[in-house]
Each structure stands twice: as C-alpha cells, then as structure tokens.
Write an enzyme that holds these catalytic residues in place. Sequence first.
Site, PDB file in Angstrom:
ATOM      1  CG  HIS A 217       6.451  -5.304  -1.414  1.00  0.00           C
ATOM      2  ND1 HIS A 217       7.213  -6.034  -2.110  1.00  0.00           N
ATOM      3  CD2 HIS A 217       5.301  -6.088  -1.592  1.00  0.00           C
ATOM      4  CE1 HIS A 217       6.629  -7.154  -2.402  1.00  0.00           C
ATOM      5  NE2 HIS A 217       5.629  -7.155  -2.000  1.00  0.00           N
TER       6      HIS A 217
HETATM    7  C1  BDR Z   1       3.639  -1.760  -3.750  1.00  0.00           C
HETATM    8  O1  BDR Z   1       2.262  -1.972  -4.303  1.00  0.00           O
HETATM    9  C2  BDR Z   1       1.315  -1.475  -3.219  1.00  0.00           C
HETATM   10  O2  BDR Z   1       0.346  -2.096  -3.315  1.00  0.00           O
HETATM   11  C3  BDR Z   1       1.964  -1.505  -2.073  1.00  0.00           C
HETATM   12  O3  BDR Z   1       1.646  -0.847  -0.972  1.00  0.00           O
HETATM   13  C4  BDR Z   1       3.540  -1.461  -2.293  1.00  0.00           C
HETATM   14  O4  BDR Z   1       3.719  -0.013  -2.446  1.00  0.00           O
HETATM   15  C5  BDR Z   1       4.143  -3.381  -4.012  1.00  0.00           C
HETATM   16  O5  BDR Z   1       4.258  -3.822  -5.126  1.00  0.00           O
END
Ligand code: BDR
Length: 309
Positions: free
Chosen positions: A236
Amino acid sequence: MVTRVHLDVDPGSDDAVMIAMALGHPSIEVASMSTVGGNSTVDNTTRNALAILERFDRTDVPVARGASEPMEGTYDTAEWIHGENGIRGDLSEPSTEPVEAHGAELIVRQAREHGDDITIVAVGPMTNLAMALQLEPSLPDMVDGIYLMGGAATVAGNKTPMAEANFHNDPVAASRVIQSGRPFMAGLDATHDATVSGEMIDEYSGLDEPYDIVGPWLDYPDEIKRLGGGMDPAIHDAAVVAHLIDPAVLTFGSYYLDVETTSGLCRGAVVCDERRVTDNAPNAEVAVAADTERFRSVFEEAIDGLLEG
Ligand code: BDR
Ligand code: CA
C-alpha cells in the site's frame, strides 16, 4: 525533475518498501522522516526507520520520533502482520539516534524551510500530520502537496468492514487532515492494485543485497493477501512514492470526504460523497485506481537504483 519529500512512516514492511524505493530512485530526494506508532510501537517504528536508513547507507537523513498515541485512545498495532518488531526480515540494531525534535515539529520545520519545494508523504496514522497542522495551520498551502496512504473511500476496509488501518488507528487526526486543505488520499480503492507477484517475491528473496532485504518486506500473511481479492500482496504505502515517480501510477478524482471519528462500528470509515448528493465542494483528491504494471515497473526500477546509490 527531483521531488524532495518528507516521509512520515510507521515501518512496517510496506513503509520499508516505500522508503527503499524513495532512496533508490533518482527522481526522489528524501529530505527527512518522522515516525509514528501504528504497525508497532513508536519505539519500534523509530528503530526500524533508523535501521533501514543505516542499511542503505543513508544515515544523513534526519529522523524525528513522533506520536506514541493517537489523538484519542491507543494504537491497535499489527505485529502479527509485520513481525514481532514491526518489520519482517532481519535488520540490525541501528547505531544512530533520532533528532531532538518531535515528528510534528520536523514536518513544520521542513515546510517552513522548503515551502513548495517539499512534498509531505504520510503513510501511517495521521497523528503527526494533525499535530503539525495545529502548530502550523497554513501547512497545506506552504508545501507542494500532502499525500496520504489511508482510508477506503468507496471500498470495504481492511481493519474493520468499514475502515482502513491507518484511519482506524487515528480517525480524529485523519478527519483533521482531510478537512485541512485538499490532500491527495491514496486509500484501498487504489492501493489494493499496487501489488507485486509471488514470482517477484521469490526472485528477490533468492538474490543478494539489496533484493534479499526487500524480499521479506513484500510477503504478507495469506489472510492479508486475500483482502485485495487475489494472492498478490498489495504494497500500500509504496503506491504513493511510485506515483510521485510516475504520475500515471495512480488516477485521482475530486470528492468531498469526511472521516467517522466515533468509537463504534464505523470508527475510521471514510464518508465519500461519491454521487455528489450534497452541496459540499470537493475537499480531497482521491486515488480511484492504480495501474499495477506501471507500479511494478517503477518498483523494480527504484529498487535496482539502490545498487547504484
Ligand atoms: C496501511 O496500514 C498499515 O498497516 C500499512 O503500513 C499501510 O500504511 C494499509 O492499510
Ligand atoms: Ca504504513
């Protein structure tokens, strides 16, 4: 053109990939970083941020430790996804320390120093950024842009049925940041398509540095992979830096948004006026799609760049 960035992070494996890409690609200059609790405690995310920089010989980048708690409540950390220390793989203890300033102060200082020659990228809970806005309400007008990884505007969440993890961890901060002045929000609507393939993970894990460092950061538990609808893991946070490198990676649309700040079922949910049923003017640019092939190609180019650095 080189884009100077301040990275606000909670590494976190996908944060680590994003940092590695930013360090590796010649069109990004990492000016500074701040850390926040989220994927793990802020002690762990700060240690991981320093260790990543040291691993890639970039201890010149200042890191400021930021918020250990959200604006209300506590962070719900995710070591079961990112590993006991908040990051997968083996990273040595860093020999460096964070700078004296709080993460929010460093964000403000960088905005004042660089103005529209710096872009703020926030990919953890939005606490530091919301605190920075309290210190400097004009922040959005000062900098070149504010890019967020967080939220799910028109799709289901990954932390709860309604909410994405970063926004769920600090919905009050997320709401303030959204209301502050037209940020670019890259949420699950798009980042679920910023994936790497199983072949890429296998290939990286079998190579030497820097690929063997990055390999474990790419591989997620199957329960997480499935959330994207396939078995290719979404990286992400990396989608944001990929887009700064290649503006065709993400497609944005203008929408009016707010974030539900209550502690009930909808905590951290984004309310997006997708059908424009209110008179509210758009207040955010929302990533509505990601080009998977372009993302992969930028990712590979940026990681290859670490070899030259
Ligand atoms: C986001 O949540 C975190 O756990 C990850 O690093 C990312 O920023 C994804 O939903
Ligand atoms: Ca993150």
